[in-house]
Design a protein around this motif. Structure first.
Motif, mmCIF file in Angstrom:
data_model
loop_
_atom_site.group_PDB
_atom_site.id
_atom_site.type_symbol
_atom_site.label_atom_id
_atom_site.label_comp_id
_atom_site.label_asym_id
_atom_site.label_seq_id
_atom_site.Cartn_x
_atom_site.Cartn_y
_atom_site.Cartn_z
ATOM 1 N N ALA A 86 0.590 -1.040 -0.255
ATOM 2 C CA ALA A 86 -0.147 0.173 -0.125
ATOM 3 C C ALA A 86 0.533 1.221 -0.270
ATOM 4 C CB ALA A 86 -0.763 -0.105 1.341
ATOM 5 N N GLY A 87 0.398 2.000 -0.575
ATOM 6 C CA GLY A 87 0.711 3.478 -0.830
ATOM 7 C C GLY A 87 0.744 4.131 -1.784
ATOM 8 N N SER A 88 0.586 5.343 -1.739
ATOM 9 C CA SER A 88 0.836 6.142 -3.087
ATOM 10 C C SER A 88 1.101 7.287 -3.375
ATOM 11 C CB SER A 88 -0.825 5.619 -3.683
ATOM 12 O OG SER A 88 -1.753 6.683 -2.206
ATOM 13 N N VAL A 89 1.179 8.120 -4.155
ATOM 14 C CA VAL A 89 1.411 10.056 -4.143
ATOM 15 C C VAL A 89 0.643 10.141 -5.837
ATOM 16 C CG1 VAL A 89 3.902 11.280 -5.538
ATOM 17 C CG2 VAL A 89 4.225 9.398 -3.534
ATOM 18 N N PRO A 90 -0.059 11.025 -4.837
ATOM 19 C CA PRO A 90 -1.034 11.486 -6.335
ATOM 20 C C PRO A 90 -1.343 12.824 -6.864
ATOM 21 C CG PRO A 90 -1.688 12.345 -3.959
ATOM 22 C CD PRO A 90 -0.980 11.287 -4.245
ATOM 23 N N MET A 91 -0.897 12.736 -8.035
ATOM 24 C CA MET A 91 -0.696 13.388 -9.239
ATOM 25 C C MET A 91 -0.892 15.273 -8.578
ATOM 26 S SD MET A 91 -0.503 13.526 -13.758
ATOM 27 C CE MET A 91 0.576 12.077 -13.352
ATOM 28 N N ALA A 101 -4.936 -1.642 -15.066
ATOM 29 C CA ALA A 101 -4.715 -0.826 -15.859
ATOM 30 C C ALA A 101 -6.245 0.814 -15.603
ATOM 31 C CB ALA A 101 -4.993 -1.105 -17.255
ATOM 32 N N ALA A 102 -7.445 0.399 -15.145
ATOM 33 C CA ALA A 102 -8.213 1.473 -15.248
ATOM 34 C C ALA A 102 -8.131 1.795 -13.667
ATOM 35 C CB ALA A 102 -9.607 0.589 -15.220
ATOM 36 N N ASP A 103 -7.394 1.503 -12.997
ATOM 37 C CA ASP A 103 -7.693 1.587 -11.104
ATOM 38 C C ASP A 103 -6.194 2.848 -11.752
ATOM 39 O OD1 ASP A 103 -7.556 1.810 -8.897
ATOM 40 O OD2 ASP A 103 -6.825 -0.038 -7.801
ATOM 41 N N LEU A 104 -5.544 1.789 -12.003
ATOM 42 C CA LEU A 104 -4.004 3.166 -12.258
ATOM 43 C C LEU A 104 -4.171 4.926 -12.920
ATOM 44 C CD1 LEU A 104 -1.539 0.737 -13.622
ATOM 45 C CD2 LEU A 104 -1.594 1.883 -10.673
ATOM 46 N N VAL A 105 -4.794 4.146 -13.682
ATOM 47 C CA VAL A 105 -5.011 5.757 -14.880
ATOM 48 C C VAL A 105 -6.589 6.700 -13.788
ATOM 49 C CG1 VAL A 105 -6.521 6.795 -16.914
ATOM 50 C CG2 VAL A 105 -4.628 4.033 -16.913
ATOM 51 N N ARG A 106 -7.213 6.074 -13.498
ATOM 52 C CA ARG A 106 -8.101 6.923 -12.432
ATOM 53 C C ARG A 106 -7.329 7.483 -11.439
ATOM 54 N NH1 ARG A 106 -11.666 2.610 -12.943
ATOM 55 N NH2 ARG A 106 -10.427 1.419 -10.823
ATOM 56 N N HIS A 107 -6.176 7.058 -11.109
ATOM 57 C CA HIS A 107 -5.898 7.621 -9.515
ATOM 58 C C HIS A 107 -4.912 8.677 -10.723
ATOM 59 C CE1 HIS A 107 -2.640 8.036 -7.039
ATOM 60 N NE2 HIS A 107 -3.310 7.847 -5.664
ATOM 61 N N MET A 108 -4.304 8.733 -11.522
ATOM 62 C CA MET A 108 -3.744 9.483 -11.938
ATOM 63 C C MET A 108 -3.847 11.089 -12.440
ATOM 64 S SD MET A 108 -0.793 9.180 -15.582
ATOM 65 C CE MET A 108 -0.238 7.235 -15.117
ATOM 66 N N GLN A 109 -5.457 10.228 -12.582
ATOM 67 C CA GLN A 109 -6.238 11.399 -13.282
ATOM 68 C C GLN A 109 -6.887 12.605 -12.225
ATOM 69 O OE1 GLN A 109 -8.897 9.146 -16.258
ATOM 70 N NE2 GLN A 109 -8.174 10.704 -17.733
ATOM 71 N N GLY A 110 -7.155 11.447 -11.044
ATOM 72 C CA GLY A 110 -7.455 12.215 -9.643
ATOM 73 C C GLY A 110 -8.549 12.145 -9.821
ATOM 74 N N PHE A 111 -9.076 11.003 -10.024
ATOM 75 C CA PHE A 111 -10.488 10.433 -9.395
ATOM 76 C C PHE A 111 -11.252 9.516 -8.931
ATOM 77 C CE2 PHE A 111 -11.140 10.926 -14.550
ATOM 78 C CZ PHE A 111 -11.281 12.434 -14.319
ATOM 79 N N SER A 137 11.894 14.994 -15.121
ATOM 80 C CA SER A 137 12.881 14.437 -16.167
ATOM 81 C C SER A 137 13.860 14.193 -15.038
ATOM 82 C CB SER A 137 13.284 15.887 -16.986
ATOM 83 O OG SER A 137 12.863 17.276 -16.218
ATOM 84 N N GLY A 138 14.541 15.021 -13.542
ATOM 85 C CA GLY A 138 14.542 15.119 -12.918
ATOM 86 C C GLY A 138 15.111 13.723 -12.042
ATOM 87 N N GLY A 139 14.091 13.133 -12.423
ATOM 88 C CA GLY A 139 14.139 12.100 -11.534
ATOM 89 C C GLY A 139 12.925 12.351 -9.801
ATOM 90 N N SER A 140 12.506 12.971 -10.265
ATOM 91 C CA SER A 140 11.376 13.724 -8.730
ATOM 92 C C SER A 140 9.925 12.392 -8.884
ATOM 93 C CB SER A 140 11.155 14.524 -8.513
ATOM 94 O OG SER A 140 10.622 15.624 -9.564
ATOM 95 N N ILE A 141 8.900 11.707 -8.145
ATOM 96 C CA ILE A 141 8.339 10.864 -8.408
ATOM 97 C C ILE A 141 6.937 11.915 -8.452
ATOM 98 C CG2 ILE A 141 6.458 9.256 -7.780
ATOM 99 C CD1 ILE A 141 9.096 8.028 -6.543
ATOM 100 N N ILE A 142 6.604 12.414 -10.007
ATOM 101 C CA ILE A 142 5.531 12.690 -9.834
ATOM 102 C C ILE A 142 3.932 11.936 -9.033
ATOM 103 C CG2 ILE A 142 4.338 13.983 -11.358
ATOM 104 C CD1 ILE A 142 6.850 14.166 -12.778
ATOM 105 N N TRP A 143 4.255 10.957 -9.347
ATOM 106 C CA TRP A 143 2.948 9.788 -9.546
ATOM 107 C C TRP A 143 3.267 8.560 -9.396
ATOM 108 C CZ3 TRP A 143 1.353 5.994 -12.673
ATOM 109 C CH2 TRP A 143 -0.202 5.172 -11.466
ATOM 110 N N LYS A 144 2.165 8.086 -8.104
ATOM 111 C CA LYS A 144 3.155 6.053 -8.432
ATOM 112 C C LYS A 144 1.405 5.687 -7.238
ATOM 113 C CE LYS A 144 5.456 5.387 -4.572
ATOM 114 N NZ LYS A 144 7.085 4.618 -3.584
ATOM 115 N N LYS A 145 1.013 4.906 -8.048
ATOM 116 C CA LYS A 145 -0.096 4.290 -7.364
ATOM 117 C C LYS A 145 -0.020 2.804 -7.583
ATOM 118 C CE LYS A 145 -4.944 3.137 -6.814
ATOM 119 N NZ LYS A 145 -4.491 3.153 -5.621
#
Length: 207
Positions: free
Chosen positions: A21-26, A197-207, A151-159
């Protein structure tokens, strides 16, 4: 006995998935500013495939050749992995293909590029396999972590997203059905990959 196996398998999955468990929202600003994305071609997958089901012999389902002589020495997960390799069923490629399909269908980014994008998405398969569901039939297990870096290696999103053998959205088969027609194995993982994939993309889009 089979019921007990299903319970044990589900407990294993709950423990494993909780550990991941653990995530980083975009952030909204990143979602707007990122115009092009690379989806890494390298999808890491565990060396060992998870399997909790009946014992079986490949030659009993018409699989012959050099494996027959070594069948007795192979663990069940090794037999399934051998069969999948023989039929070119690559779970890592299935996961990547289904993820790309969802990203493109939902127009998440203006463009996907082979290299040089504003950000890179890496997919890591944490676990995959087959296990008893709530019956004597087998269902797929799949857990995938998606991570976007700038581009600098920082984490923008994780799920981390997953499908267990206890769900009702994936197909279930007997071991005989899977081994006699390996395309059913491919189908089981394709359906699982679509859900993940649908779960990952939903989270990426902020849903």
């Amino acid at each position: 006995m089979k019921r007990m196996m299903a319970v044990l398998a589900s407990l294993f999955c709950i423990t494993l998935f909780a550990a991941c468990a653990g995530s980083v929202p975009m952030m909204a600003k990143n979602r707007v500013s990122i115009r092009s994305v690379v989806i890494d071609r390298q999808v890491t997958i565990p060396e060992v495939m998870f399997y909790r089901g009946p014992e079986f012999a490949l030659e009993a389902f018409g699989v012959v050749g050099y494996v027959a002589g070594y069948n007795i020495k192979m663990r069940n997960e090794e037999k399934l992995k051998f069969l999948m390799e023989k039929k070119h069923i690559e779970v890592s490629q299935i996961v990547r293909d289904e993820f790309i399909a969802v990203v493109e269908a939902r127009h998440v980014f203006p463009s996907l590029v082979p290299d040089g994008g504003d950000a890179t998405i890496t997919l890591t398969i944490k676990t995959y396999g087959l296990a008893y569901g709530l019956s004597s039939e087998l269902k797929p297990i799949l857990g995938v972590e998606g991570c976007m870096t700038g581009s600098g290696g920082s984490i923008i999103w994780k799920k981390y997203a997953y499908v267990t053998n206890m769900g009702d959205q994936t197909p279930s088969y007997t071991i005989g059905e899977l081994v006699s027609d390996p395309e059913r194995i491919r189908q089981a993982f394709q359906v699982s990959a679509q859900i993940v994939a649908a779960d990952l993309v939903r989270h990426m889009q902020g849903f």
